[in-house]
Design an enzyme around this catalytic site. Structure first.
Site, PDB file in Angstrom:
ATOM      1  N   GLU A   1      -4.337  24.422   1.261  1.00  0.00           N
ATOM      2  CA  GLU A   1      -5.271  24.296   0.151  1.00  0.00           C
ATOM      3  C   GLU A   1      -5.144  22.876  -0.400  1.00  0.00           C
ATOM      4  OE1 GLU A   1      -4.463  27.057  -2.939  1.00  0.00           O
ATOM      5  OE2 GLU A   1      -4.197  28.757  -1.588  1.00  0.00           O
TER       6      GLU A   1
ATOM      7  N   ASP B   1      -3.680  26.212 -14.134  1.00  0.00           N
ATOM      8  CA  ASP B   1      -2.580  25.455 -13.546  1.00  0.00           C
ATOM      9  C   ASP B   1      -1.397  25.374 -14.500  1.00  0.00           C
ATOM     10  OD1 ASP B   1      -4.159  25.028 -11.368  1.00  0.00           O
ATOM     11  OD2 ASP B   1      -4.749  22.999 -11.927  1.00  0.00           O
TER      12      ASP B   1
END
Length: 262
Positions: free
Chosen positions: A48, A59
């Site tokens: 990814e 995140d």
């Protein structure tokens, strides 16, 4: 090889796929490509490549720091396609992880076309739900790209079914509620979530968020089709100078791949 074929090949061997995440542009563009190539050489089945974004709602701290350094260093969206092209030359399957705003701003069809041209397999879109993904679904169909949507322990069964039906490649199962990051233990509900998502119709379910050790990777591999690791890899590049960081990344990735592959 397509995402589905990669995962299916590992499953046929009684293993789980090892999926590694790294942000483009950190520590700089060339450094991020070098790191991704090392990750491929260390045994990652799928990589990814993260598109750094200024408002990363999912995140954790490690990835936020890396992404901000990429943005401060002049990262541009075009860099993602250049990175995909260079990393895909290793033969590894490459997905792009991105929040949806950069896709929308560039133009959904244009983004899909550029990704396909670069050799990317598809997108993981953590903040996009299938109900609102009509434009992206149509573009992905046009350019033969995977659509990876997320489910969480809190997802209702009807939501699991809609996500499973809309996804292509695999469904991304978040092991726990919260942002990404390394954890000493994984939520036991991850196993239940995988089982529920399969029952809802998903062909392949991969688990991410919190996986950071070979033992955790081996445990997840016992019930999921893929093991997704991000923060533990990015931290290697944060905590060391460039050469030492790449060496640490290679060693960490090799041990995680061994865990996922049994």
């Amino acid at each position: 090889m397509s995402t589905a074929n990669v995962i299916d090949a590992r499953r046929a061997a009684g293993q789980a796929a090892f999926i590694g995440y790294l942000p483009v542009g950190f520590p700089d563009f060339d450094g991020s490509v070098r790191a991704a190539r090392e990750l491929a050489a260390a045994g990652a089945d799928i990589i990814e490549l993260g598109l750094p974004y200024s408002d990363p709602t999912m995140d954790g701290g490690t990835i936020q720091v890396a992404a901000q350094r990429a943005l401060d260093g002049g990262f541009r969206v075009d860099d993602v396609f250049r990175a995909v092209e260079q990393v895909a030359l290793t033969g590894v399957t490459v997905l792009v992880m991105t929040y949806y705003n950069p896709v929308f701003k560039r133009g959904v069809d244009r983004f899909a076309a550029d990704l396909a041209q670069a050799g990317g397999a598809g997108l993981i879109t953590p903040d996009l739900i299938p109900d609102e993904a009509g434009d992206w679904t149509a573009a992905a169909e046009s350019y033969d790209l995977d659509r990876v949507f997320l489910v969480a322990p809190s997802s209702r069964d009807d939501r699991l079914a809609r996500t499973a039906a809309a996804s292509r490649g695999f469904v991304y199962a978040a092991s726990t509620m919260g942002v990404t990051g390394e954890r000493t233990t994984l939520d036991h509900r991850a196993r239940q979530l995988v089982s529920r998502t399969r029952a809802a119709g998903a062909e392949r379910v991969c688990v991410g968020i919190g996986v950071s050790t070979p033992t955790q990777a081996r445990d997840v591999a016992s019930y999921a089709d893929g093991v997704i690791v991000g923060s533990a890899l990015v931290r290697c590049l944060l905590d060391s100078d460039r050469d030492a960081g790449v060496k640490a990344l290679r060693e960490t990735a090799e041990s995680l791949a061994a865990g996922a592959h049994g």
